[in-house]
Design a protein around this motif. Structure first.
Motif, PDB file in Angstrom:
ATOM      1  N   ARG A  89      68.428  20.435  27.322  1.00 38.81           N
ATOM      2  CA  ARG A  89      69.593  19.804  26.710  1.00 38.81           C
ATOM      3  C   ARG A  89      69.937  20.497  25.397  1.00 38.81           C
ATOM      4  O   ARG A  89      69.057  20.968  24.676  1.00 38.81           O
ATOM      5  CB  ARG A  89      69.320  18.317  26.460  1.00 38.81           C
ATOM      6  CG  ARG A  89      69.179  17.506  27.746  1.00 38.81           C
ATOM      7  CD  ARG A  89      68.777  16.074  27.430  1.00 38.81           C
ATOM      8  NE  ARG A  89      68.688  15.275  28.637  1.00 38.81           N
ATOM      9  CZ  ARG A  89      69.663  14.469  29.094  1.00 38.81           C
ATOM     10  NH1 ARG A  89      70.810  14.387  28.422  1.00 38.81           N
ATOM     11  NH2 ARG A  89      69.499  13.771  30.199  1.00 38.81           N
ATOM     12  N   TYR A 115      66.016   8.093  25.741  1.00 42.67           N
ATOM     13  CA  TYR A 115      65.955   8.736  27.050  1.00 42.67           C
ATOM     14  C   TYR A 115      64.911   8.030  27.903  1.00 42.67           C
ATOM     15  O   TYR A 115      63.865   7.586  27.406  1.00 42.67           O
ATOM     16  CB  TYR A 115      65.593  10.221  26.923  1.00 42.67           C
ATOM     17  CG  TYR A 115      66.546  11.009  26.060  1.00 42.67           C
ATOM     18  CD1 TYR A 115      67.660  11.610  26.618  1.00 42.67           C
ATOM     19  CD2 TYR A 115      66.325  11.134  24.686  1.00 42.67           C
ATOM     20  CE1 TYR A 115      68.551  12.331  25.828  1.00 42.67           C
ATOM     21  CE2 TYR A 115      67.194  11.856  23.891  1.00 42.67           C
ATOM     22  CZ  TYR A 115      68.311  12.449  24.455  1.00 42.67           C
ATOM     23  OH  TYR A 115      69.184  13.148  23.672  1.00 42.67           O
ATOM     24  N   GLU A 143      63.795  11.314  32.657  1.00 42.73           N
ATOM     25  CA  GLU A 143      64.580  12.437  32.143  1.00 42.73           C
ATOM     26  C   GLU A 143      63.725  13.439  31.356  1.00 42.73           C
ATOM     27  O   GLU A 143      64.236  14.439  30.858  1.00 42.73           O
ATOM     28  CB  GLU A 143      65.691  11.926  31.212  1.00 42.73           C
ATOM     29  CG  GLU A 143      66.665  10.961  31.864  1.00 42.73           C
ATOM     30  CD  GLU A 143      67.668  10.421  30.860  1.00 42.73           C
ATOM     31  OE1 GLU A 143      68.734  11.058  30.691  1.00 42.73           O
ATOM     32  OE2 GLU A 143      67.375   9.378  30.237  1.00 42.73           O
ATOM     33  N   LEU A 144      62.455  13.145  31.240  1.00 46.10           N
ATOM     34  CA  LEU A 144      61.590  13.923  30.340  1.00 46.10           C
ATOM     35  C   LEU A 144      61.627  15.417  30.659  1.00 46.10           C
ATOM     36  O   LEU A 144      61.765  16.254  29.761  1.00 46.10           O
ATOM     37  CB  LEU A 144      60.152  13.391  30.456  1.00 46.10           C
ATOM     38  CG  LEU A 144      59.158  13.895  29.404  1.00 46.10           C
ATOM     39  CD1 LEU A 144      59.598  13.537  27.997  1.00 46.10           C
ATOM     40  CD2 LEU A 144      57.774  13.297  29.673  1.00 46.10           C
ATOM     41  N   VAL A 204      56.558  19.848  28.110  1.00 45.41           N
ATOM     42  CA  VAL A 204      57.632  19.462  27.183  1.00 45.41           C
ATOM     43  C   VAL A 204      57.106  19.437  25.746  1.00 45.41           C
ATOM     44  O   VAL A 204      57.784  19.906  24.821  1.00 45.41           O
ATOM     45  CB  VAL A 204      58.221  18.097  27.595  1.00 45.41           C
ATOM     46  CG1 VAL A 204      59.189  17.582  26.530  1.00 45.41           C
ATOM     47  CG2 VAL A 204      58.921  18.206  28.947  1.00 45.41           C
ATOM     48  N   LEU A 247      60.890  13.982  18.402  1.00 45.19           N
ATOM     49  CA  LEU A 247      60.884  13.204  19.641  1.00 45.19           C
ATOM     50  C   LEU A 247      59.743  12.198  19.564  1.00 45.19           C
ATOM     51  O   LEU A 247      58.578  12.581  19.394  1.00 45.19           O
ATOM     52  CB  LEU A 247      60.700  14.118  20.856  1.00 45.19           C
ATOM     53  CG  LEU A 247      60.626  13.408  22.213  1.00 45.19           C
ATOM     54  CD1 LEU A 247      61.910  12.626  22.498  1.00 45.19           C
ATOM     55  CD2 LEU A 247      60.352  14.407  23.341  1.00 45.19           C
ATOM     56  N   SER A 304      63.809  17.283  31.815  1.00 44.51           N
ATOM     57  CA  SER A 304      65.077  17.985  31.548  1.00 44.51           C
ATOM     58  C   SER A 304      65.379  18.080  30.056  1.00 44.51           C
ATOM     59  O   SER A 304      66.343  18.763  29.670  1.00 44.51           O
ATOM     60  CB  SER A 304      66.242  17.260  32.243  1.00 44.51           C
ATOM     61  OG  SER A 304      66.443  15.971  31.662  1.00 44.51           O
ATOM     62  N   LEU A 305      64.611  17.421  29.203  1.00 44.27           N
ATOM     63  CA  LEU A 305      64.933  17.411  27.777  1.00 44.27           C
ATOM     64  C   LEU A 305      64.987  18.815  27.171  1.00 44.27           C
ATOM     65  O   LEU A 305      65.902  19.113  26.384  1.00 44.27           O
ATOM     66  CB  LEU A 305      63.920  16.543  27.018  1.00 44.27           C
ATOM     67  CG  LEU A 305      63.944  15.043  27.306  1.00 44.27           C
ATOM     68  CD1 LEU A 305      62.981  14.310  26.367  1.00 44.27           C
ATOM     69  CD2 LEU A 305      65.355  14.467  27.170  1.00 44.27           C
ATOM     70  N   TRP A 348      57.476   9.362  21.361  1.00 45.68           N
ATOM     71  CA  TRP A 348      56.983   9.123  22.713  1.00 45.68           C
ATOM     72  C   TRP A 348      56.381   7.724  22.850  1.00 45.68           C
ATOM     73  O   TRP A 348      55.628   7.275  21.995  1.00 45.68           O
ATOM     74  CB  TRP A 348      55.883  10.123  23.071  1.00 45.68           C
ATOM     75  CG  TRP A 348      56.305  11.557  23.181  1.00 45.68           C
ATOM     76  CD1 TRP A 348      56.743  12.363  22.189  1.00 45.68           C
ATOM     77  CD2 TRP A 348      56.293  12.338  24.370  1.00 45.68           C
ATOM     78  NE1 TRP A 348      57.012  13.622  22.663  1.00 45.68           N
ATOM     79  CE2 TRP A 348      56.738  13.638  24.006  1.00 45.68           C
ATOM     80  CE3 TRP A 348      55.953  12.096  25.706  1.00 45.68           C
ATOM     81  CZ2 TRP A 348      56.858  14.673  24.936  1.00 45.68           C
ATOM     82  CZ3 TRP A 348      56.063  13.132  26.633  1.00 45.68           C
ATOM     83  CH2 TRP A 348      56.521  14.409  26.242  1.00 45.68           C
ATOM     84  N   VAL A 380      61.773   8.411  23.839  1.00 40.34           N
ATOM     85  CA  VAL A 380      61.618   8.438  25.289  1.00 40.34           C
ATOM     86  C   VAL A 380      60.626   7.357  25.695  1.00 40.34           C
ATOM     87  O   VAL A 380      59.540   7.253  25.118  1.00 40.34           O
ATOM     88  CB  VAL A 380      61.174   9.834  25.779  1.00 40.34           C
ATOM     89  CG1 VAL A 380      59.860  10.263  25.166  1.00 40.34           C
ATOM     90  CG2 VAL A 380      61.098   9.877  27.304  1.00 40.34           C
ATOM     91  N   ALA A 392      64.862  11.235  18.460  1.00 40.50           N
ATOM     92  CA  ALA A 392      65.067  10.827  19.859  1.00 40.50           C
ATOM     93  C   ALA A 392      63.856  10.007  20.299  1.00 40.50           C
ATOM     94  O   ALA A 392      62.743  10.198  19.761  1.00 40.50           O
ATOM     95  CB  ALA A 392      65.268  12.034  20.757  1.00 40.50           C
ATOM     96  N   PHE A 448      68.198  19.570  22.082  1.00 37.18           N
ATOM     97  CA  PHE A 448      66.811  20.008  21.943  1.00 37.18           C
ATOM     98  C   PHE A 448      66.701  21.538  21.939  1.00 37.18           C
ATOM     99  O   PHE A 448      65.601  22.076  22.052  1.00 37.18           O
ATOM    100  CB  PHE A 448      65.954  19.448  23.087  1.00 37.18           C
ATOM    101  CG  PHE A 448      65.734  17.964  23.023  1.00 37.18           C
ATOM    102  CD1 PHE A 448      64.699  17.420  22.274  1.00 37.18           C
ATOM    103  CD2 PHE A 448      66.582  17.103  23.701  1.00 37.18           C
ATOM    104  CE1 PHE A 448      64.500  16.050  22.220  1.00 37.18           C
ATOM    105  CE2 PHE A 448      66.398  15.731  23.657  1.00 37.18           C
ATOM    106  CZ  PHE A 448      65.360  15.195  22.904  1.00 37.18           C
TER     107      PHE A 448
END
Length: 1005
Positions: free
Chosen positions: A133, A122, A126-127, A36, A8, A129-130, A10, A102, A100, A136
């Motif tokens: 998913r 993303y 939405e962070l 997260v 991920l 909720s990752l 950032w 974000v 991914a 993830f």
């Protein structure tokens, strides 16, 4: 597109934290963002940064909030975000489809999505909720996954080291110390194996995926094999990085899938794994073949297969079948050390190596001992025949066979025969007393004993000997099965060492090997070596004896008892894998057909195996001195020259006696004792073209595991023992078990023995966990020896007490004293020891072997020679003349014999003609205080062995003979006998006058 996210990426401002750094309103990272970060990290999903900002400012903000270590890549600057994401993918070697991104800014997300459509984007909203998913949420989180971030960070350190390395890429790889361990996948490995099939696209031969249930079925199938490979280097552990799934198709071992983690793409380890798989197939008598199915990303694996020597067999659409002929070496694999604990026939396996040479050079001489010479063909058939008789006597894989034989050709035959029967040998010298053998039998359960028919062991029960028919025994060797009462009250191979671990059958997989339990309650008749009925019952075979063959590599290969120099002898159990690793780690130079080895150490000492097993696996000749020749250094030297020995192993003490008579060796390895610098210098003067090695290793680490090449021209204060051999590790740890420059030496790796037979407590104390190995169950041996690393990184052995002794508060190095004495032209050999008695303080005693036995140097000459090079406390108090250096049974210096000879013949003393009566009388007191007569009237008391303690003893004797004549302080000033005699005469002459004066004074008063 991959289903799972691996990384991920950032954005920082208004995403990881609120506000903008450059506008000075940035807040602390959002608590939800921290959550997260942690949750995904625990699942093995790594993090990176792609942000527009000042790099130094952003890094400082991350540091201030303790988040820098959470990110494996930081791409902070003013370029396009898509370019930053692409750099992250390249740096971490992760496909774009597994990344991914974000970001709070929709424009930035759109730019990345347009340039890199594989990347999932993303919004910052939405962070939270990752983690919920599916992309993830991996089905299973393995231990490897949880450590993934740490491994990426370690890779950054590697890359930095590589960028600053001044040599070539190949030299850097060679210095990484890469170690790959290959083993059958167990139940705990299947999830990681499944994860590899899902996550690995580029380094994957067929693109196939297997779920855990499929892998479990394949692992249990006798027609399939699932292997996993882990990797480590000097920077850390990579974890499990490889998977190989094979199917056995008649004469072929077919690779259905081979994959390697993309993290190791630049390490060149794929070829090393392929080389191991080829070797495994060849050991089973199969051809290695590999399937390849092209995918959009895996072309590099076809290149890897072809580079390893796989040739195309057939092609059907995208499916290709390639095969390896088994004879072509895989190139560029030398920088990877391969460890395979469950390989059925390890690369250094002694039995398989012997059989290869018997097939390759059957008529070449394999063994020379006394008047016997055995070719490889004869050694093969002889050991097979005896192994068959052992099986006929009830010996099974994992058992122990006691060989009680005087050293000679039959001894080595018996040892190899036990190994061919799948058992372990235990060699016992016939000189051992019945009580000594029985004490060891209480620890070690033995199934059978091999002995010379003319010397049946006194401890063997008569019921096992009475039926022996000497008339049918051709070789003189007898095999007798032991009744239970004669051995330890246990049964089965698991009793050899008392730390129970499940063993793996390399053929049947991970099913435990259950030893056959036998009834040992009744005596069993002996089986003579030449008995015809035994030959008919168990036909000799040239291959390993059938049964539960091959035994697991964890089965014992031999049991060896330590000398007991520091206490009760211990029985060390060495596994077949330990022995194979020792053989495979040897890399001595030699010429095929000219390799001839000889050890001056008896076969009952493990140092005898430093060259011999290796030589038998490469077609060399092993020379074994007989039990009559071994104690005679002159006879051994003559044997070495007569057989043109090329590789010699000796203890330094024994080598001193051989050196002047040697001509032929090209390699000399010294082990078992510290190598004196003077001996190394003398070696290079005498044999300038002979490689000199100093090797170190306790019995518990399988012969030697640390070595050093002693270069000509070097004369260090301490000759180093060097560095760990391949497959081994050597750590110098302090009391807190932290690495340091000085401390106790700990050894780890493939050669660490199983432990002590029948002594689980001592085993647990000395064989401790090895956390640095990065492998479950890895152990290291605590040697109890002190060592330090010098400026070159080599280890220096300091002994149990720094190689030094205390003499009147000063530390004295015994090797330095010996070196000075041996530099005297009339001294052939010298040994210095501290001698302690109940009524005397410790004394430094020198034992001298004169160059000319009939004309030894005088004590005074040696003392003066020492005084020129040593401090006063380093000069020996006594010099004892000996005919030769005594060598103990293990080939080491026999210190006990030297201590017993401490009152041996004195060196020549000067004549005392012309001495006055007073000097002769005083000389007798000097002799008593010094414990020798080697002084003249003009010698200093302190230059002929006197010290502050002996001065006091001299004064006490003077007081007994002439009370008050001389003060003790005068003896330090008047240090020659002549001066003391003169002062004594003056004092005695003054006594009457002093007495008269005192009388007159008393009268007058």
């Amino acid at each position: 597109m991959s289903d799972l996210v691996k990384c991920l990426v950032w954005d920082l401002d208004d995403t990881l934290w609120g506000g903008v750094l450059l506008e000075h309103d940035a807040t602390a990272p959002h608590p939800e963002a921290r959550r997260v970060l942690r949750r995904l990290d625990e699942r093995g999903i790594v993090h990176a940064v792609a942000s527009r900002s000042e790099a130094a400012l952003a890094t400082a903000h991350l540091d201030a909030h303790g988040l820098s270590e959470m990110f494996c890549s930081l791409q902070i600057g003013w370029g396009a975000k898509s370019a930053a994401v692409r750099r992250i993918a390249e740096e971490l070697n992760i496909g774009l489809a597994a990344i991914a991104f974000v970001d709070n800014d929709p424009v930035e997300r759109a730019e990345v999505a347009a340039a890199l459509p594989e990347v999932r984007c993303y919004a910052a909203e939405e962070l939270a909720s990752l983690p919920d998913r599916p992309e993830f949420t991996p089905a299973v989180v393995t231990a490897d996954a949880r450590d993934r971030r740490k491994r990426y960070l370690a890779e950054q350190v590697r890359r930095h080291s590589a960028s600053t390395f001044e040599g070539s890429d190949a030299e850097f790889l060679a210095g990484l110390g890469l170690v790959m361990t290959v083993r059958r996948a167990g139940a705990a490995d299947l999830e990681r194996a499944h994860e590899l099939t899902v996550r690995t696209n580029q380094l994957n031969t067929t693109g196939r995926t297997f779920d855990s249930d499929e892998l479990r079925e394949l692992s249990a199938s006798p027609r399939h094999e699932v292997l996993i490979a882990s990797l480590r280097d000097r920077f850390g552990d990579y974890g499990v990085i490889g998977l190989a799934v094979s199917e056995f198709r008649g004469d072929d071992a077919a690779l259905l899938l081979l994959l390697m983690s993309c993290r190791v793409m630049s390490r060149g380890v794929g070829g090393a794994l392929l080389a191991h798989l080829i070797d495994r197939a060849r050991a089973r008598g199969q051809r290695a073949v590999a399937e390849f199915v092209a995918t959009p990303a895996n072309r590099v694996m076809l290149v890897t297969l072809r580079f390893a020597g796989f040739a195309m067999l057939e092609q059907r659409g995208e499916r290709k079948l390639l095969a390896h002929d088994g004879s072509t070496a895989v190139p560029n694999t030398g920088h990877v050390l391969m460890r395979a604990p469950d390989a059925p026939l390890p690369p250094g396996d002694l039995v398989s190596g012997l059989l290869r040479q018997a097939a390759r050079v059957p008529e070449r001489t394999a063994l020379v001992s006394g008047d016997r010479r055995l070719s490889y063909r004869e050694l093969d058939s002889g050991t097979a025949e005896l192994a068959a008789r052992l099986v006929g006597a009830g010996v099974r894989p994992g058992d122990v066979v006691l060989c009680q034989l005087s050293q000679g050709a039959d001894t080595l035959v018996a040892m190899l025969a036990a190994l061919r029967a799948g058992a372990a040998w235990w060699l016992v010298d016939p000189g051992r007393t019945e009580a000594q053998v029985q004490r060891l039998l209480d620890q070690i359960h033995c199934t059978a004993v091999v002995y010379d028919a003319s010397e049946p062991p006194a401890w063997l029960p008569r019921a096992s000997c009475d039926v022996h028919d000497a008339a049918t025994t051709r070789s003189g060797l007898t095999v007798s099965r032991l009744p239970r009462a004669a051995s330890a009250p246990h049964g089965g191979p698991g009793d050899v060492v008392q730390h129970e671990e499940p063993t793996s059958d390399p053929v049947a997989g991970d099913r435990a090997v259950e030893p056959a339990r036998r009834d040992h309650s009744a005596p069993v008749p002996a089986t003579p070596a030449g008995d015809s009925t035994a030959r008919d019952a168990v036909r000799p075979v040239p291959a390993p004896v059938s049964g539960a063959w091959p035994p697991p590599s964890s089965a014992p290969a031999y049991v060896i008892t330590t000398s007991g120099s520091t206490g009760t002898p211990k029985a060390v159990v060495v596994s077949r894998a330990n022995l194979a690793a020792m053989i495979a780690g040897r890399n001595y130079p030699y010429t095929d057909g000219e390799l001839v080895t000889l050890s001056t150490c008896p076969l009952t000492a493990d140092a005898s195996m430093l060259f011999a097993p290796w030589a038998l696996t490469v077609g060399g000749t092993v020379v074994v001195p007989t039990h009559r020749e071994l104690p005679d250094a002159a006879a051994v030297a003559a044997l070495a020259e007569r057989t043109r020995v090329s590789h010699l192993i000796a203890t330094p003490s024994y080598y001193r006696l051989l050196l002047d008579a040697l001509i032929t060796p090209s390699v000399v390895a010294l082990a078992g004792e510290q190598v004196p610098t003077a001996l190394a210098v003398r070696h290079h003067e005498r044999l300038p073209n002979t490689l000199l090695l100093n090797e170190y290793g306790p019995t518990e680490a399988t012969v030697t595991c640390v070595w050093h090449t002693v270069e000509a021209g070097a004369a260090p204060e301490i000759v180093p023992i060097g560095t760990a051999m391949p497959g081994n590790s050597a750590l110098v740890l302090g009391p807190d078990l932290r690495p340091g420059r000085d401390g106790e030496l700990y050894l780890g790796g493939d050669q660490i023995a199983q432990g002590y037979a029948g002594d689980p407590g001592r085993t647990a104390t000395r064989f401790v966990a090895d956390p640095a190995a990065g492998e479950p169950g890895a152990r290291m041996y605590r040697t109890g020896d002190l060592a330090r690393r010098n400026d070159s990184g080599d280890l220096e052995f300091l002994g149990r007490r720094d190689g030094q002794v205390q003499i009147r508060g000063a530390r004295v190095e015994l090797p330095a004293v010996e070196a000075v004495l041996e530099s005297h032209p009339e001294v052939a050999h010298a040994v210095a020891l501290m001698i302690e008695t109940a009524d005397q303080p410790s004394q430094l005693v020198a034992y001298i072997v004169p160059v000319a036995p009939g004309a030894p140097p005088t004590r005074r000459a040696l003392a003066r020679h020492c005084a020129e090079h040593l401090a006063a406390m380093e000069i020996p108090a006594r010099f004892v003349r000996i005919g030769t250096l005594p060598i103990a049974a293990a080939g080491k210096l026999d210190e006990a014999a030297l201590r017993a000879a401490a009152d041996g013949p004195a060196l020549p003393s000067p004549a005392r003609d012309g001495w006055t009566a007073r000097e002769l009388e005083l000389g007798a007191l000097w002799s008593a205080a010094l414990e020798h007569d080697d002084f003249d009237r003009a010698d200093s008391f302190f230059e002929v062995g006197g010290n502050s303690h002996s001065v006091v003893h001299l004064h006490l004797r003077l007081e007994q003979r002439w009370p008050g004549a001389l003060r003790v302080g005068q003896l330090f000033d008047l240090h020659t006998l002549a001066a003391q005699a003169e002062a004594l005469e003056e004092a005695l002459a003054a006594e009457p006058a002093a007495g008269a004066a005192n009388s007159t004074q008393a009268f007058e008063l």
